[in-house]
Design a protein around this motif. Sequence first.
Motif, short mmCIF file in Angstrom:
data_model
loop_
_atom_site.label_atom_id
_atom_site.label_comp_id
_atom_site.label_asym_id
_atom_site.label_seq_id
_atom_site.Cartn_x
_atom_site.Cartn_y
_atom_site.Cartn_z
N ALA A 121 -50.51 0.53 15.04
CA ALA A 121 -50.37 1.96 15.28
C ALA A 121 -51.19 2.73 14.26
O ALA A 121 -51.10 2.47 13.06
CB ALA A 121 -48.90 2.35 15.18
N PRO A 122 -52.00 3.67 14.72
CA PRO A 122 -52.89 4.39 13.79
C PRO A 122 -52.14 5.42 12.95
O PRO A 122 -51.56 6.35 13.48
CB PRO A 122 -53.89 5.06 14.74
CG PRO A 122 -53.12 5.26 16.01
CD PRO A 122 -52.18 4.09 16.10
N ASN A 123 -52.16 5.21 11.67
CA ASN A 123 -51.67 6.23 10.73
C ASN A 123 -50.28 6.75 11.07
O ASN A 123 -50.03 7.95 11.06
CB ASN A 123 -52.65 7.40 10.69
CG ASN A 123 -54.03 6.97 10.26
OD1 ASN A 123 -54.18 6.21 9.31
ND2 ASN A 123 -55.05 7.42 10.97
N ASP A 124 -49.35 5.87 11.35
CA ASP A 124 -47.99 6.25 11.69
C ASP A 124 -47.13 6.24 10.42
O ASP A 124 -46.85 5.18 9.86
CB ASP A 124 -47.41 5.30 12.73
CG ASP A 124 -46.07 5.77 13.29
OD1 ASP A 124 -45.44 6.65 12.67
OD2 ASP A 124 -45.67 5.27 14.35
N HIS A 125 -46.72 7.40 9.97
CA HIS A 125 -45.96 7.52 8.73
C HIS A 125 -44.46 7.71 8.98
O HIS A 125 -43.74 8.13 8.08
CB HIS A 125 -46.49 8.70 7.91
CG HIS A 125 -47.86 8.47 7.36
ND1 HIS A 125 -48.10 8.02 6.08
CD2 HIS A 125 -49.09 8.61 7.95
CE1 HIS A 125 -49.40 7.91 5.88
NE2 HIS A 125 -50.03 8.25 6.99
N SER A 154 -42.44 5.73 17.94
CA SER A 154 -43.53 5.28 17.08
C SER A 154 -44.84 5.31 17.85
O SER A 154 -44.87 5.24 19.08
CB SER A 154 -43.26 3.84 16.60
OG SER A 154 -42.07 3.77 15.85
N PHE A 155 -45.94 5.43 17.12
CA PHE A 155 -47.25 5.35 17.75
C PHE A 155 -47.49 3.93 18.24
O PHE A 155 -47.04 2.94 17.65
CB PHE A 155 -48.34 5.72 16.75
CG PHE A 155 -48.50 7.20 16.52
CD1 PHE A 155 -47.91 8.14 17.34
CD2 PHE A 155 -49.28 7.65 15.46
CE1 PHE A 155 -48.08 9.50 17.12
CE2 PHE A 155 -49.47 9.01 15.23
CZ PHE A 155 -48.85 9.93 16.06
N ASP A 159 -47.95 12.32 10.45
CA ASP A 159 -46.95 12.38 9.38
C ASP A 159 -46.17 13.69 9.40
O ASP A 159 -45.68 14.17 8.39
CB ASP A 159 -47.61 12.20 8.01
CG ASP A 159 -48.75 13.17 7.76
OD1 ASP A 159 -49.00 14.05 8.62
OD2 ASP A 159 -49.40 13.06 6.70
N TYR A 160 -46.04 14.27 10.59
CA TYR A 160 -45.28 15.50 10.75
C TYR A 160 -44.82 15.62 12.19
O TYR A 160 -45.38 15.00 13.11
CB TYR A 160 -46.13 16.72 10.37
CG TYR A 160 -47.38 16.88 11.22
CD1 TYR A 160 -47.38 17.68 12.37
CD2 TYR A 160 -48.57 16.23 10.88
CE1 TYR A 160 -48.52 17.82 13.15
CE2 TYR A 160 -49.71 16.35 11.65
CZ TYR A 160 -49.69 17.16 12.79
OH TYR A 160 -50.82 17.28 13.56
N ALA A 161 -43.77 16.43 12.39
CA ALA A 161 -43.27 16.71 13.74
C ALA A 161 -43.01 18.20 13.86
O ALA A 161 -42.76 18.89 12.86
CB ALA A 161 -41.99 15.92 14.02
N TRP A 162 -43.05 18.69 15.09
CA TRP A 162 -42.81 20.10 15.31
C TRP A 162 -42.08 20.30 16.64
O TRP A 162 -42.14 19.46 17.53
CB TRP A 162 -44.12 20.89 15.29
CG TRP A 162 -44.98 20.72 16.52
CD1 TRP A 162 -45.04 21.53 17.62
CD2 TRP A 162 -45.91 19.65 16.77
NE1 TRP A 162 -45.94 21.04 18.54
CE2 TRP A 162 -46.49 19.90 18.04
CE3 TRP A 162 -46.32 18.52 16.06
CZ2 TRP A 162 -47.45 19.05 18.61
CZ3 TRP A 162 -47.27 17.67 16.63
CH2 TRP A 162 -47.82 17.94 17.88
#
Length: 929
Positions: A51-55, A120-121, A467-470
């Motif tokens: 998964a690319p850049n999944d924080h 998750s991505f 690395d954020y959610a909205w």
Amino acid sequence: MPRRTPRTAPDRRRTSRRLPGFLKTASVCVLVAGLLTPLTRTAVAATGAAAPNDHCGGRCSDILPPGENGNATLAQILLNQAFGTQPAHAEDQLGPYADLATGYKTLTDATVNAFFNDASFGVPADQIASTEKPAGRTDVTIVRDKKTGVPHITGTTRYGTEFGAGYAAAQDRLWLMDVFRHVGRGRLTGFAGGAPSNQGLEQQFYRNAPYTEADLQAQIDNAVAHNGARGQQALADVKAYLDGINAYIDASDSGRYFPGEYVLTGHKDSITNAGTIDHFKVTDLVALASVIGSLFGSGGGGEVDNALSLLAAQDRYGVAEGTKVWESFRQRNDPEAVLTLHNGESFPYGARPADPRGAALPDAGSVTPEPLVYDRTGSAVTAGAAKTSATAAGTALGSARRGMSNALVVSGKHTASGHPIAVFGPQTGYFAPQLLLLQEIQGPGISARGASFAGLSMYVELGRGQDYAWSATTSGQDIIDTYAVELCQDDYHYLFHGTCTAMEKVEQKNAWKPTVADGTAAGSYTMRVWRTEYGPVAYRATVGGKKVAYTTLRSSYLHEADSIIGFQMLNDPDYVKGPQDFQNAARHINYTFNWFYADSQHTAYYNSGDNPVRATGVDADFPVWAAPAYEWRGWDPAGNTADYTPASAHPNSVDQDYYISWNNKQAADYAAAPWGEGPVHRGNLLDDRVKRLVAAGGVTRAKLTQAMADAGLADLRAEDVLPRLLKVVTSQPVTDPTAAAAVAKLQAWVTAGAKRTETSAGSKTYADADAIRILDAWWPLLVKAEFEPGLGTGLYTALTRNLPVDEAPSAGHGPTGSHAGSAFQYGWWSYVDKDIRAVLKEPVQGPLARTYCGDGSLTACRDRLTGTLKQAAALTAAQVYPGDDQCAAGDQWCADSIVQRALGGIKHGRIGWQNRPTYQQVVEFTSHR
């Protein structure tokens, strides 16, 4: 984790198998369905890429009922109608969503994904169901997972990425997208038949956005021209997205696996394959956006109804006292209202001017609504016919018409992990297929997973980035004003800046074919809207004897496409790197929303919308004269642009201890809001629970989800108002046996938590059923008995047009209609609470201008409440819940139940009531870039 078996399957007892309005044009005897081969996507042996850049560290989850797959072939529709079978992934998110109502009490962080999807991505290799290169392209891949069938779109070029997004959207929602591009143009009946629900839908939106093709194109041109490189990129993204949609249309046509609704509505022949599905074009997406913006992002309006209730108050009490009474019910800036920003910040907007200027209140009895619908002779259609179609529209989209969403966000200072936690999502109503779709998009300049409106999914609109959610809730602040344009020469000319100017006539002529299944005949009519520089005409009246037209002007009128830039920013990992970037992106969205944000370190909030700067002295709650002195500052009628309040004047915050929103008041002094923002609001249900969690500390994902779910089963009236009502009733011994029995049941229910919950999972019977029935029956009776004697029938009736008395889950008469899920947003609970506290001599900040219950006498108030309580207790369940096309009379659980309202050929079963967002995320990021 393995797919769990739902404890509560959707209830299909008595579920109607009738085709929805726009499908009733062909007989179900079309048994050639077997010729239509269902679409299958090639399953391949694939290796799941990292998964690319999944924080998120596995702590991001989401859910969107009923299921990702919103397309069905004719064969699948007929099987569903006959036997209830479901296409793959059409209903697999409905069971977990429903189960939370009975499973939330034992929820742990480890079991969150028993009720939500892993967000998750990427897709693990062993969970890949299919991999596809749409239209044979080498620069994009669509992977779908086994559990939900959600598309994970990965592109190596920007064009390919957006092409894949369009292709995947058409795979999942082509019919729905087609329906709504016609709704947005006022052309649904010609496309899908003349059923009343179809007429109501196109009428509902055409009045608010009577756009020509030139208007739609101008919106695109404007958005591109004023946003530099981002505007050019947005246009390129839209074109690539449309190419993907159209590629799928061509493939499904040649492969004969297009949605079966096209056969049932006569657009395709199931035997010869004759007929076409029109390609999508750029202006279609603007038409779609105008529907979504009208539903969820256009706050304000109602100035004529406000004027009528003010005049009724002044007629009852005199000008001075009547104005005072009206203002006390309006509660523009109630000091007891629950706030999203609770740290003492003040954001003045929309307050009543000290010296109002320019008001244009109608003469008594002079207001008439402007006709919209005309028959083929050019005569206006009767009000009764218009009301029938409007009611039918409410049946289809009533639950989406009002703002209904919530958010719970807690700072890392108060969580067990030290990272912020959010449980949030929009309430877009319950439909089959759902208005939203899920997707993951990964490509150059785009990295996000979440939900988007079908047909507008070139970007994720609500969801998560690396690395954020909205997320968002509808805010409802006032961006709509009503102007009184003085007529000259005749009824279709008006004074504009001193010149007699012709109104512009905009028409949409619709004709439809006979509807065989339900006997609806062929028909036609014309929708006609008269437009002025101040917006479309909504009413006619006289003001001081002068003939006027009341027009409605909103800041987003002719600007539905502008918000695309904000969504593009939210999807861009190179742009959003922290809360300030998020707020700046949200600032580019001109719809009226509350936006919430969480990453591993910070939380944030921003209230969006183009808030016009009004002229000094203008009271935005009432119609004003159409004259330069009262126009929005800097207003340019050529493009409907104006001066807007700066970003700093919008309620905004970073790292407050916690945020809640359930369409409640944003901040102190932010007064341009809907009616009903007083001391009792459903936002209190969240605020009380989250405040307790924060005080205790150690908040987890499970605990915050439990707070949301617990509030979502609460009866607001019972939790926050009923205890004081019972205090009045029991202020003297209750000797009447009927009243005493009712009081005992209600008190026991309050003690048990005042929730509408089943006795056990799947029982479809409420615990405290008698108490719930009594309160459902009592509330409208007690409100009328409490207020009408003092207000008088005329004023009481006028005020109920401003704010409905009740919105219980089973209240088909309420703003959202029956079986809609969302409840307790609109009602007189604050009025009752303030009035009863005044009777009890308890402190009240911002009291009503008078005390109404028993004229302030505790004894007289008690008599009124006790009398109506006895009346309510005597009503049977069949009388309180009279039954409808879904439920037998007296079936209380069914009356409350949520129905996925058919917008296509597939039907789903009912689920138990929850007052909860449709799409919802549970997120906790563990790291940051």
